[in-house]
Design a protein around this motif. Sequence first.
Motif, PDB file in Angstrom:
ATOM      1  N   THR A 132      43.929  50.300  39.129  1.00  0.00           N
ATOM      2  CA  THR A 132      43.087  49.945  40.347  1.00  0.00           C
ATOM      3  C   THR A 132      41.791  50.391  40.346  1.00  0.00           C
ATOM      4  OG1 THR A 132      45.211  50.487  41.566  1.00  0.00           O
ATOM      5  CG2 THR A 132      43.126  50.011  42.894  1.00  0.00           C
ATOM      6  N   GLU A 133      41.408  51.527  39.689  1.00  0.00           N
ATOM      7  CA  GLU A 133      40.078  52.112  39.456  1.00  0.00           C
ATOM      8  C   GLU A 133      39.472  51.115  38.629  1.00  0.00           C
ATOM      9  OE1 GLU A 133      36.753  53.932  40.209  1.00  0.00           O
ATOM     10  OE2 GLU A 133      38.677  54.793  41.190  1.00  0.00           O
ATOM     11  N   ILE A 134      39.776  50.725  37.379  1.00  0.00           N
ATOM     12  CA  ILE A 134      39.234  49.793  36.876  1.00  0.00           C
ATOM     13  C   ILE A 134      39.128  48.348  37.490  1.00  0.00           C
ATOM     14  CG2 ILE A 134      39.421  48.704  34.318  1.00  0.00           C
ATOM     15  CD1 ILE A 134      40.815  50.719  33.320  1.00  0.00           C
ATOM     16  N   ALA A 135      39.718  48.026  38.088  1.00  0.00           N
ATOM     17  CA  ALA A 135      40.047  46.814  39.123  1.00  0.00           C
ATOM     18  C   ALA A 135      38.467  46.919  39.869  1.00  0.00           C
ATOM     19  CB  ALA A 135      41.070  46.508  39.715  1.00  0.00           C
ATOM     20  N   TYR A 136      38.657  48.165  40.625  1.00  0.00           N
ATOM     21  CA  TYR A 136      37.359  48.186  41.506  1.00  0.00           C
ATOM     22  C   TYR A 136      36.147  48.179  40.753  1.00  0.00           C
ATOM     23  CZ  TYR A 136      34.377  50.829  44.755  1.00  0.00           C
ATOM     24  OH  TYR A 136      33.234  51.104  45.568  1.00  0.00           O
ATOM     25  N   GLN A 137      35.959  48.945  39.651  1.00  0.00           N
ATOM     26  CA  GLN A 137      34.519  48.626  38.962  1.00  0.00           C
ATOM     27  C   GLN A 137      34.262  47.471  38.651  1.00  0.00           C
ATOM     28  OE1 GLN A 137      32.599  51.346  38.779  1.00  0.00           O
ATOM     29  NE2 GLN A 137      34.419  52.620  39.719  1.00  0.00           N
ATOM     30  N   TYR A 138      35.302  46.325  38.136  1.00  0.00           N
ATOM     31  CA  TYR A 138      34.803  45.298  37.748  1.00  0.00           C
ATOM     32  C   TYR A 138      34.463  44.249  38.890  1.00  0.00           C
ATOM     33  CZ  TYR A 138      35.497  45.429  32.858  1.00  0.00           C
ATOM     34  OH  TYR A 138      35.417  45.582  31.243  1.00  0.00           O
ATOM     35  N   MET A 139      35.232  44.581  40.061  1.00  0.00           N
ATOM     36  CA  MET A 139      35.234  43.475  41.230  1.00  0.00           C
ATOM     37  C   MET A 139      33.894  44.112  41.851  1.00  0.00           C
ATOM     38  SD  MET A 139      39.156  43.599  42.601  1.00  0.00           S
ATOM     39  CE  MET A 139      38.831  42.880  43.964  1.00  0.00           C
ATOM     40  N   LYS A 140      33.558  45.206  42.217  1.00  0.00           N
ATOM     41  CA  LYS A 140      32.415  45.745  42.648  1.00  0.00           C
ATOM     42  C   LYS A 140      31.233  45.305  41.671  1.00  0.00           C
ATOM     43  CE  LYS A 140      29.894  49.908  43.936  1.00  0.00           C
ATOM     44  NZ  LYS A 140      29.749  51.295  44.058  1.00  0.00           N
ATOM     45  N   LYS A 141      30.962  45.279  40.664  1.00  0.00           N
ATOM     46  CA  LYS A 141      30.092  44.703  39.553  1.00  0.00           C
ATOM     47  C   LYS A 141      29.738  43.096  39.852  1.00  0.00           C
ATOM     48  CE  LYS A 141      30.168  46.418  35.472  1.00  0.00           C
ATOM     49  NZ  LYS A 141      30.338  46.623  34.063  1.00  0.00           N
ATOM     50  N   ALA A 142      31.053  42.445  40.105  1.00  0.00           N
ATOM     51  CA  ALA A 142      30.760  41.128  40.426  1.00  0.00           C
ATOM     52  C   ALA A 142      29.978  40.909  41.658  1.00  0.00           C
ATOM     53  CB  ALA A 142      32.198  40.528  40.483  1.00  0.00           C
ATOM     54  N   TYR A 143      30.526  41.663  42.653  1.00  0.00           N
ATOM     55  CA  TYR A 143      29.961  41.393  43.967  1.00  0.00           C
ATOM     56  C   TYR A 143      28.449  41.864  43.997  1.00  0.00           C
ATOM     57  CZ  TYR A 143      28.736  42.588  48.915  1.00  0.00           C
ATOM     58  OH  TYR A 143      27.741  42.739  49.905  1.00  0.00           O
ATOM     59  N   GLU A 144      27.964  42.834  43.295  1.00  0.00           N
ATOM     60  CA  GLU A 144      26.719  43.328  43.295  1.00  0.00           C
ATOM     61  C   GLU A 144      25.873  42.123  42.540  1.00  0.00           C
ATOM     62  OE1 GLU A 144      25.296  45.938  44.689  1.00  0.00           O
ATOM     63  OE2 GLU A 144      27.016  46.789  45.405  1.00  0.00           O
ATOM     64  N   ARG A 145      26.500  41.504  41.678  1.00  0.00           N
ATOM     65  CA  ARG A 145      25.576  40.563  40.964  1.00  0.00           C
ATOM     66  C   ARG A 145      25.632  39.397  42.070  1.00  0.00           C
ATOM     67  NH1 ARG A 145      25.057  41.479  35.789  1.00  0.00           N
ATOM     68  NH2 ARG A 145      26.821  42.518  34.731  1.00  0.00           N
ATOM     69  N   ALA A 176      29.721  36.706  37.001  1.00  0.00           N
ATOM     70  CA  ALA A 176      30.227  37.392  38.180  1.00  0.00           C
ATOM     71  C   ALA A 176      31.619  37.027  38.241  1.00  0.00           C
ATOM     72  CB  ALA A 176      29.426  37.410  39.124  1.00  0.00           C
ATOM     73  N   MET A 177      31.901  35.772  37.987  1.00  0.00           N
ATOM     74  CA  MET A 177      33.339  35.234  38.223  1.00  0.00           C
ATOM     75  C   MET A 177      34.125  35.784  37.235  1.00  0.00           C
ATOM     76  SD  MET A 177      34.533  31.279  37.809  1.00  0.00           S
ATOM     77  CE  MET A 177      34.278  31.225  36.292  1.00  0.00           C
ATOM     78  N   ALA A 178      33.622  35.907  35.983  1.00  0.00           N
ATOM     79  CA  ALA A 178      34.716  36.424  34.926  1.00  0.00           C
ATOM     80  C   ALA A 178      34.966  38.020  35.381  1.00  0.00           C
ATOM     81  CB  ALA A 178      33.955  36.213  33.562  1.00  0.00           C
ATOM     82  N   GLU A 179      33.922  38.641  35.730  1.00  0.00           N
ATOM     83  CA  GLU A 179      34.230  40.054  35.989  1.00  0.00           C
ATOM     84  C   GLU A 179      35.064  40.211  37.172  1.00  0.00           C
ATOM     85  OE1 GLU A 179      30.000  42.144  34.504  1.00  0.00           O
ATOM     86  OE2 GLU A 179      30.056  40.971  36.543  1.00  0.00           O
TER      87      GLU A 179
END
Length: 325
Positions: A206-219, A190-193
């Motif tokens: 920004t859209e790609i950034a959102y996908q990774y940051m959201k995935k990290a939060y969900e984890r 999650a930290m890496a993502e």
Amino acid sequence: MTSRYRYFWRRFMHINFNYKLVPHIKLNKTQQNGTLPCTVGFSVLTLLGFEKKMNAEDELILTIKHCILFVQRGEFDKAEQLLHVALKQAQQISHQLGVTYIYDVMANLALEREQYDKAKRLFIAVTQRIMADGATEDDLRVIHISVKLARISHMMKEYSTAQLGFEWCIDKLNNAYKKDPSEDNTKLLAMAEDWYGRLFLDNNKTEIAYQYMKKAYERMKDLVDIDQEHLIIQLNDLGTVCDLLGKADESIEYYSNAIDLGKKFPDMHDLGAMYVNLGRAYIKKNMLDIARKSCGQAWKLGVTTKNNDVKREAELCIQEIRGMS
């Protein structure tokens, strides 16, 4: 992850006003006195098993504990001085694991102080030492440090190098996670993502950034041993990214969730900034009454906490609403 290493998690994270978000956000001094900042998730040295191999009464471990305490208090000069004392102690007794531990703490302290060249050299030294001791490139300790090195490349604006580093790390971590979805593996992935997402944010993707940051939060959100204030910051930043993407409803939801969670922490210094962000999101929806209440609450918090930045931004928010009424 023991409480002693919690300061290694939230470095570069801080609640910002939504139109000022940057991917390398700094933690303010007030937060450093509460839940402590951190640079790297869980420390690589918990994986090294350093404390299991040292006597608790040993002079070296006591010196290192004092170093950690100084870092947690934000007394970095004292920590730096004592780390050199600890290093000399470890070298005098030829305690190679102790030397590796101290180099790692030094590296994290350098990263904390934004001394990126120094941090990079020290992290490389730690990697070389653990690989000389038998670790391979698939070893989580090596991958862990590689994530930090990718982050340092980002901070040094070496974007291509950072991207290659994050991609390599995330590929390795996904494989490790599939084999063992432990809490430590989840946190590191999650930290890496999250950091990889902030790299994209810094490059206007920004859209790609959102996908990774959201995935990290969900984890992170469902983990048991997780710093709740870190989740607050993640929620706020996701709200900001949604605001940049023009996703007003999602932005409001993230900000609202961040505020609801932040209310549980009486010393949450940045709650006022979150209210400003929420108010601005409501302005974009032309929901001026709710926006006024949110910015008014931000103003009150700015006054009571003596946070002039929040107070000023809240006043600008209220002026904007008056101009639209």
